[in-house]
Design a protein around this motif. Structure first.
Motif, PDB file in Angstrom:
ATOM      1  N   ARG A  15       0.932  -1.271  -0.008  1.00  0.00           N
ATOM      2  CA  ARG A  15       0.102  -0.067   0.010  1.00  0.00           C
ATOM      3  C   ARG A  15       0.897   1.299   0.076  1.00  0.00           C
ATOM      4  NH1 ARG A  15      -5.167  -0.407   3.485  1.00  0.00           N
ATOM      5  NH2 ARG A  15      -5.823   1.418   2.497  1.00  0.00           N
ATOM      6  N   VAL A  29      -0.354  12.771  -1.251  1.00  0.00           N
ATOM      7  CA  VAL A  29      -1.126  11.796  -0.331  1.00  0.00           C
ATOM      8  C   VAL A  29       0.076  11.643   0.965  1.00  0.00           C
ATOM      9  CG1 VAL A  29      -2.135   9.708   0.354  1.00  0.00           C
ATOM     10  CG2 VAL A  29      -2.729  10.828  -1.423  1.00  0.00           C
ATOM     11  N   ARG A  32       0.692  14.277   3.354  1.00  0.00           N
ATOM     12  CA  ARG A  32      -0.543  14.617   4.386  1.00  0.00           C
ATOM     13  C   ARG A  32      -0.659  13.815   5.381  1.00  0.00           C
ATOM     14  NH1 ARG A  32      -5.899  15.839   0.580  1.00  0.00           N
ATOM     15  NH2 ARG A  32      -5.072  17.881  -0.234  1.00  0.00           N
ATOM     16  N   GLU A  61      -1.281   5.000  13.611  1.00  0.00           N
ATOM     17  CA  GLU A  61      -2.801   4.288  13.768  1.00  0.00           C
ATOM     18  C   GLU A  61      -2.630   3.717  15.224  1.00  0.00           C
ATOM     19  OE1 GLU A  61      -5.457   3.978  11.080  1.00  0.00           O
ATOM     20  OE2 GLU A  61      -6.573   3.573  13.115  1.00  0.00           O
ATOM     21  N   THR A  73     -11.298  11.763  12.822  1.00  0.00           N
ATOM     22  CA  THR A  73     -10.456  11.263  11.877  1.00  0.00           C
ATOM     23  C   THR A  73      -8.914  11.416  12.416  1.00  0.00           C
ATOM     24  OG1 THR A  73     -10.202  13.379  10.802  1.00  0.00           O
ATOM     25  CG2 THR A  73     -11.663  12.072  10.003  1.00  0.00           C
ATOM     26  N   TRP A  76      -3.080  12.909  11.080  1.00  0.00           N
ATOM     27  CA  TRP A  76      -1.932  11.966  10.758  1.00  0.00           C
ATOM     28  C   TRP A  76      -0.664  12.848  11.069  1.00  0.00           C
ATOM     29  CZ3 TRP A  76      -1.417   7.121   9.237  1.00  0.00           C
ATOM     30  CH2 TRP A  76      -2.653   6.631   8.935  1.00  0.00           C
TER      31      TRP A  76
ATOM     32  N   ARG B  16     -10.455  -0.018  -5.852  1.00  0.00           N
ATOM     33  CA  ARG B  16      -9.665  -0.447  -4.951  1.00  0.00           C
ATOM     34  C   ARG B  16     -10.310  -1.683  -4.245  1.00  0.00           C
ATOM     35  NH1 ARG B  16      -8.226   3.598  -6.488  1.00  0.00           N
ATOM     36  NH2 ARG B  16      -5.940   4.654  -6.041  1.00  0.00           N
ATOM     37  N   ASP B  36     -10.576   2.516   4.852  1.00  0.00           N
ATOM     38  CA  ASP B  36      -9.981   2.636   6.230  1.00  0.00           C
ATOM     39  C   ASP B  36      -9.175   3.780   6.483  1.00  0.00           C
ATOM     40  OD1 ASP B  36      -7.734   2.260   4.650  1.00  0.00           O
ATOM     41  OD2 ASP B  36      -7.240   0.261   5.215  1.00  0.00           O
ATOM     42  N   SER B  37      -8.589   4.014   7.480  1.00  0.00           N
ATOM     43  CA  SER B  37      -7.820   5.294   7.875  1.00  0.00           C
ATOM     44  C   SER B  37      -6.644   5.687   6.708  1.00  0.00           C
ATOM     45  CB  SER B  37      -7.068   5.016   9.217  1.00  0.00           C
ATOM     46  OG  SER B  37      -6.193   4.098   9.110  1.00  0.00           O
ATOM     47  N   LEU B  38      -6.157   4.652   6.138  1.00  0.00           N
ATOM     48  CA  LEU B  38      -5.037   4.759   5.316  1.00  0.00           C
ATOM     49  C   LEU B  38      -5.909   5.230   3.933  1.00  0.00           C
ATOM     50  CD1 LEU B  38      -1.933   4.691   5.430  1.00  0.00           C
ATOM     51  CD2 LEU B  38      -2.065   2.402   4.318  1.00  0.00           C
ATOM     52  N   SER B  39      -6.690   4.526   3.475  1.00  0.00           N
ATOM     53  CA  SER B  39      -7.268   4.929   2.275  1.00  0.00           C
ATOM     54  C   SER B  39      -8.057   6.272   2.322  1.00  0.00           C
ATOM     55  CB  SER B  39      -8.089   3.663   1.568  1.00  0.00           C
ATOM     56  OG  SER B  39      -8.989   3.509   2.589  1.00  0.00           O
ATOM     57  N   PHE B  40      -8.719   6.657   3.489  1.00  0.00           N
ATOM     58  CA  PHE B  40      -9.264   7.619   3.972  1.00  0.00           C
ATOM     59  C   PHE B  40      -8.649   8.949   3.120  1.00  0.00           C
ATOM     60  CE2 PHE B  40     -10.780  11.580   6.271  1.00  0.00           C
ATOM     61  CZ  PHE B  40     -12.130  11.244   6.078  1.00  0.00           C
ATOM     62  N   VAL B  41      -7.203   8.999   3.405  1.00  0.00           N
ATOM     63  CA  VAL B  41      -6.536  10.204   3.131  1.00  0.00           C
ATOM     64  C   VAL B  41      -6.527  10.260   1.445  1.00  0.00           C
ATOM     65  CG1 VAL B  41      -4.198  11.360   3.078  1.00  0.00           C
ATOM     66  CG2 VAL B  41      -5.117   9.924   4.903  1.00  0.00           C
ATOM     67  N   GLU B  42      -6.348   9.161   0.776  1.00  0.00           N
ATOM     68  CA  GLU B  42      -6.490   8.970  -0.597  1.00  0.00           C
ATOM     69  C   GLU B  42      -7.896   9.523  -1.148  1.00  0.00           C
ATOM     70  OE1 GLU B  42      -4.132   5.512  -2.167  1.00  0.00           O
ATOM     71  OE2 GLU B  42      -4.631   4.738  -0.318  1.00  0.00           O
ATOM     72  N   TYR B  45      -8.345  12.958  -1.292  1.00  0.00           N
ATOM     73  CA  TYR B  45      -7.672  13.444  -2.373  1.00  0.00           C
ATOM     74  C   TYR B  45      -8.389  13.214  -3.687  1.00  0.00           C
ATOM     75  CZ  TYR B  45      -3.722  14.518  -5.520  1.00  0.00           C
ATOM     76  OH  TYR B  45      -2.779  15.054  -6.591  1.00  0.00           O
ATOM     77  N   GLU B  48     -11.082  15.977  -3.468  1.00  0.00           N
ATOM     78  CA  GLU B  48     -10.851  17.292  -3.977  1.00  0.00           C
ATOM     79  C   GLU B  48     -10.484  17.318  -5.519  1.00  0.00           C
ATOM     80  OE1 GLU B  48      -8.381  18.695  -0.060  1.00  0.00           O
ATOM     81  OE2 GLU B  48      -7.135  17.515  -1.533  1.00  0.00           O
ATOM     82  N   PHE B  57      -7.911  18.944   6.916  1.00  0.00           N
ATOM     83  CA  PHE B  57      -7.942  17.786   7.668  1.00  0.00           C
ATOM     84  C   PHE B  57      -8.357  18.245   9.139  1.00  0.00           C
ATOM     85  CE2 PHE B  57      -7.070  13.698   5.725  1.00  0.00           C
ATOM     86  CZ  PHE B  57      -7.299  13.934   4.661  1.00  0.00           C
ATOM     87  N   ILE B  60     -12.237  18.495   9.514  1.00  0.00           N
ATOM     88  CA  ILE B  60     -12.874  17.584   8.777  1.00  0.00           C
ATOM     89  C   ILE B  60     -14.252  17.097   9.577  1.00  0.00           C
ATOM     90  CG2 ILE B  60     -11.770  15.511   9.195  1.00  0.00           C
ATOM     91  CD1 ILE B  60     -11.388  15.213   6.343  1.00  0.00           C
ATOM     92  N   ILE B  62     -16.034  13.856   9.863  1.00  0.00           N
ATOM     93  CA  ILE B  62     -16.329  12.474   9.469  1.00  0.00           C
ATOM     94  C   ILE B  62     -17.733  12.006   8.941  1.00  0.00           C
ATOM     95  CG2 ILE B  62     -16.992  11.559  11.767  1.00  0.00           C
ATOM     96  CD1 ILE B  62     -14.421  10.159   9.137  1.00  0.00           C
TER      97      ILE B  62
END
Lengths: 133, 82
Positions: A15, A29, A32, A61, A73, A76, B16, B36-42, B45, B48, B57, B60, B62
């Motif tokens: 990933r 990304v 961020r 996480e 959220t 990060w 995905r 999930d939290s990782l793909s949330f950032v993507e 994006y 946007e 962010f 934000i 949720i």
């Protein structure tokens, strides 16, 4: 809060690798999710340190899970995984993340990270003495 | 009628998850583990890029990202001409 809270997370290298080869979009990304200080640690030379990034993201996480911040959220950039003088990971909080830590009654968080292709795993343990639950 | 922007977001999520062919407008993207939290950032994006709206962010909400319907309402509200 109880005597301690634990959080764990796993991030597949694949990933992270997908982001590192995704040009400007992937870099945006990543920026961020990683602070400038973290990027300096994860971008030591010609390319990205995929294992280092995966470990940091997993640690962020894992730390966030100890906060039990339902409905929030993951901040990060406010949870930075840096290194101490001995090279061990240390957590630095700022902004909204620092507020969440305070709300959770956590006074100290320690993290441990391990990585071996194809995964990085991190565990966080937070302790505090407030009455928050 | 769905906006083209939300169709792009739906396609991004489905891209995905090759095991899925559809996403209901009211399906919770987080509880169903589509995001999930990782793909949330993507995802942010991607939203946007499709909407032209920049997401902060730190502020934000949720709730705006729970379902395709809520994303459409928050970022792709169409202007209707009477």
């Amino acid at each position: 809060m109880p005597a301690g809270r634990v959080g764990v997370d796993l991030v597949p290298f694949a990933r992270v690798r997908r982001l590192t080869v995704d040009g400007d979009a992937g870099a945006t990304v990543l920026r961020r999710m990683l602070s400038e200080a973290e990027i300096a640690l994860c971008h030591p030379g010609a390319g990205w340190d995929v294992a280092g990034i995966a470990g940091r993201l997993a640690a962020k996480e894992a730390v966030f899970k100890t906060l039990r911040a339902r409905g929030q959220t993951l901040p990060w950039l406010g949870i930075e995984i840096l290194k101490d003088d001995a090279g061990a990971p240390v957590v630095r909080f700022s902004g909204r993340a620092a507020e969440l830590v305070q709300d959770a009654g956590i006074e100290q968080i320690d993290v441990s990270i391990t990585h071996d292709e194809p995964f990085a795993v991190a565990v966080a343990f937070g302790v505090g003495s407030s009455d928050n639950s | 009628m769905a906006s083209a922007g939300i169709d792009d977001v739906r396609a991004w999520i489905l891209g995905r998850h090759p095991d899925r062919t559809t996403i209901a407008p009211d399906e919770n993207l987080i509880e169903s583990r589509l995001v999930d939290s990782l793909s949330f950032v993507e995802l942010v994006y991607a939203i946007e890029g499709a909407s032209g709206v920049e997401v902060d962010f730190d502020t934000i909400d949720i709730q705006d990202f729970q379902t395709l319907s809520s994303i459409e309402k928050a970022f792709f509200a169409t202007t209707r001409i009477a």
